[in-house]
Write a protein that holds these residues in place. Structure first.
Motif, mmCIF file in Angstrom:
data_model
loop_
_atom_site.group_PDB
_atom_site.id
_atom_site.type_symbol
_atom_site.label_atom_id
_atom_site.label_comp_id
_atom_site.label_asym_id
_atom_site.label_seq_id
_atom_site.Cartn_x
_atom_site.Cartn_y
_atom_site.Cartn_z
ATOM 1 N N LEU A 188 -13.967 25.793 -18.982
ATOM 2 C CA LEU A 188 -14.318 27.192 -18.768
ATOM 3 C C LEU A 188 -13.066 28.040 -18.543
ATOM 4 N N ALA A 189 -12.113 27.529 -17.773
ATOM 5 C CA ALA A 189 -10.850 28.253 -17.577
ATOM 6 C C ALA A 189 -10.128 28.432 -18.909
ATOM 7 N N GLN A 190 -10.110 27.372 -19.701
ATOM 8 C CA GLN A 190 -9.481 27.434 -21.020
ATOM 9 C C GLN A 190 -10.191 28.468 -21.899
ATOM 10 N N SER A 191 -11.522 28.472 -21.862
ATOM 11 C CA SER A 191 -12.302 29.419 -22.664
ATOM 12 C C SER A 191 -12.020 30.859 -22.263
ATOM 13 N N LEU A 192 -11.936 31.097 -20.968
ATOM 14 C CA LEU A 192 -11.640 32.454 -20.497
ATOM 15 C C LEU A 192 -10.242 32.891 -20.910
ATOM 16 N N ALA A 193 -9.284 31.973 -20.871
ATOM 17 C CA ALA A 193 -7.917 32.308 -21.291
ATOM 18 C C ALA A 193 -7.862 32.599 -22.788
ATOM 19 N N VAL A 194 -8.582 31.818 -23.584
ATOM 20 C CA VAL A 194 -8.614 32.058 -25.031
ATOM 21 C C VAL A 194 -9.271 33.408 -25.322
ATOM 22 N N ALA A 195 -10.367 33.699 -24.618
ATOM 23 C CA ALA A 195 -11.037 34.980 -24.815
ATOM 24 C C ALA A 195 -10.110 36.134 -24.443
ATOM 25 N N ALA A 196 -9.390 35.991 -23.343
ATOM 26 C CA ALA A 196 -8.448 37.041 -22.940
ATOM 27 C C ALA A 196 -7.301 37.148 -23.943
ATOM 28 N N ALA A 197 -6.817 36.016 -24.441
ATOM 29 C CA ALA A 197 -5.719 36.037 -25.410
ATOM 30 C C ALA A 197 -6.153 36.687 -26.718
ATOM 31 N N SER A 198 -7.435 36.528 -27.073
ATOM 32 C CA SER A 198 -7.910 37.158 -28.310
ATOM 33 C C SER A 198 -7.953 38.676 -28.171
ATOM 34 N N GLN A 199 -7.926 39.157 -26.927
ATOM 35 C CA GLN A 199 -7.878 40.598 -26.669
ATOM 36 C C GLN A 199 -6.442 41.044 -26.374
ATOM 37 N N GLY A 200 -5.503 40.085 -26.403
ATOM 38 C CA GLY A 200 -4.093 40.402 -26.192
ATOM 39 C C GLY A 200 -3.666 40.488 -24.740
ATOM 40 N N GLY A 201 -4.418 39.876 -23.809
ATOM 41 C CA GLY A 201 -4.078 40.047 -22.405
ATOM 42 C C GLY A 201 -3.902 38.777 -21.591
ATOM 43 N N VAL A 202 -2.932 37.925 -21.944
ATOM 44 C CA VAL A 202 -2.662 36.730 -21.149
ATOM 45 C C VAL A 202 -1.157 36.612 -20.971
ATOM 46 N N SER A 203 -0.732 36.407 -19.727
ATOM 47 C CA SER A 203 0.699 36.282 -19.461
ATOM 48 C C SER A 203 1.195 34.903 -19.909
ATOM 49 N N PRO A 204 2.437 34.831 -20.347
ATOM 50 C CA PRO A 204 3.006 33.539 -20.758
ATOM 51 C C PRO A 204 3.015 32.511 -19.624
ATOM 52 N N GLY A 205 3.234 32.982 -18.393
ATOM 53 C CA GLY A 205 3.228 32.069 -17.243
ATOM 54 C C GLY A 205 1.869 31.434 -17.028
ATOM 55 N N LEU A 206 0.814 32.226 -17.171
ATOM 56 C CA LEU A 206 -0.536 31.697 -17.030
ATOM 57 C C LEU A 206 -0.835 30.684 -18.130
ATOM 58 N N LEU A 207 -0.432 30.994 -19.343
ATOM 59 C CA LEU A 207 -0.640 30.063 -20.453
ATOM 60 C C LEU A 207 0.056 28.735 -20.200
ATOM 61 N N ALA A 208 1.289 28.795 -19.716
ATOM 62 C CA ALA A 208 2.046 27.566 -19.451
ATOM 63 C C ALA A 208 1.352 26.724 -18.382
ATOM 64 N N ARG A 209 0.895 27.365 -17.316
ATOM 65 C CA ARG A 209 0.214 26.631 -16.241
ATOM 66 C C ARG A 209 -1.116 26.055 -16.713
ATOM 67 N N LEU A 210 -1.848 26.836 -17.496
ATOM 68 C CA LEU A 210 -3.137 26.376 -17.998
ATOM 69 C C LEU A 210 -2.962 25.197 -18.951
ATOM 70 N N ARG A 211 -1.965 25.255 -19.802
ATOM 71 C CA ARG A 211 -1.723 24.135 -20.723
ATOM 72 C C ARG A 211 -1.321 22.881 -19.949
ATOM 73 N N LEU A 212 -0.532 23.022 -18.905
ATOM 74 C CA LEU A 212 -0.155 21.872 -18.071
ATOM 75 C C LEU A 212 -1.384 21.308 -17.360
ATOM 76 N N TRP A 213 -2.222 22.189 -16.806
ATOM 77 C CA TRP A 213 -3.466 21.753 -16.159
ATOM 78 C C TRP A 213 -4.348 20.999 -17.164
ATOM 79 N N ASP A 214 -4.431 21.536 -18.363
ATOM 80 C CA ASP A 214 -5.251 20.909 -19.390
ATOM 81 C C ASP A 214 -4.773 19.484 -19.661
ATOM 82 N N LEU A 215 -3.472 19.312 -19.839
ATOM 83 C CA LEU A 215 -2.935 17.984 -20.144
ATOM 84 C C LEU A 215 -3.069 17.010 -18.980
ATOM 85 N N ARG A 216 -2.876 17.492 -17.773
ATOM 86 C CA ARG A 216 -2.864 16.598 -16.607
ATOM 87 C C ARG A 216 -4.228 16.380 -15.965
#
Length: 137
Positions: A23-51
């Motif tokens: 769900l967190a990943q989905s919300l980030a993708v939805a926000a990114a499709s609107q152009g509103g996600v910080s690079p820091g948040l993306l990096a943390r979310l991708r790390l959370w996803d992998l770990r």
């Protein structure tokens, strides 16, 4: 063989962790499709996803298969119906992980059709829970 109650409990715990991560990943993708996600948040979310999210997804599948085998549920209509959204959510996770990776690398924005993903995730998990608990057929 593990106690069936513990097996189901661990499966449900893994599902909750996977659901939160997806769900967190989905919300980030939805926000990114609107152009509103910080690079820091993306990096943390991708790390959370992998770990966290990916290991939870693997545990969901392994524990779910073990529970189904141990309980003789393979062939049950409710389990077959439940597996459809489970497979779809597994695929959605892969699509979204790729989309976030491309966004993080600056390659492109996610397709706008992924903006519906948070709703699909919630509805899919609700259907899965209803099928698993009620076992209607």
């Amino acid at each position: 063989m593990m106690d069936p109650t513990w097996l189901k409990a661990l499966h449900v715990a893994a599902v909750l962790v996977f659901a939160g991560g997806l769900l967190a990943q989905s919300l980030a993708v939805a926000a990114a499709s609107q152009g509103g996600v910080s690079p820091g948040l993306l990096a943390r979310l991708r790390l959370w996803d992998l770990r966290v999210t990916v290991p939870a997804l693997l545990a969901v599948w392994a524990l779910g298969i073990a529970a189904a085998l141990g309980s003789g549920w393979f062939g049950a209509g409710w389990l077959s119906a439940k597996l459809l959204p489970v497979v779809a959510l597994t695929g959605l996770h892969g699509v979204q992980a790729g989309a976030l990776r491309r966004v993080a690398l600056g390659a492109c924005e996610p397709h706008r059709s992924l903006a519906w993903a948070p709703v699909a995730v919630v509805l899919s998990f609700a259907a899965i829970a209803l099928l698993a608990v009620a076992k209607p057929f």
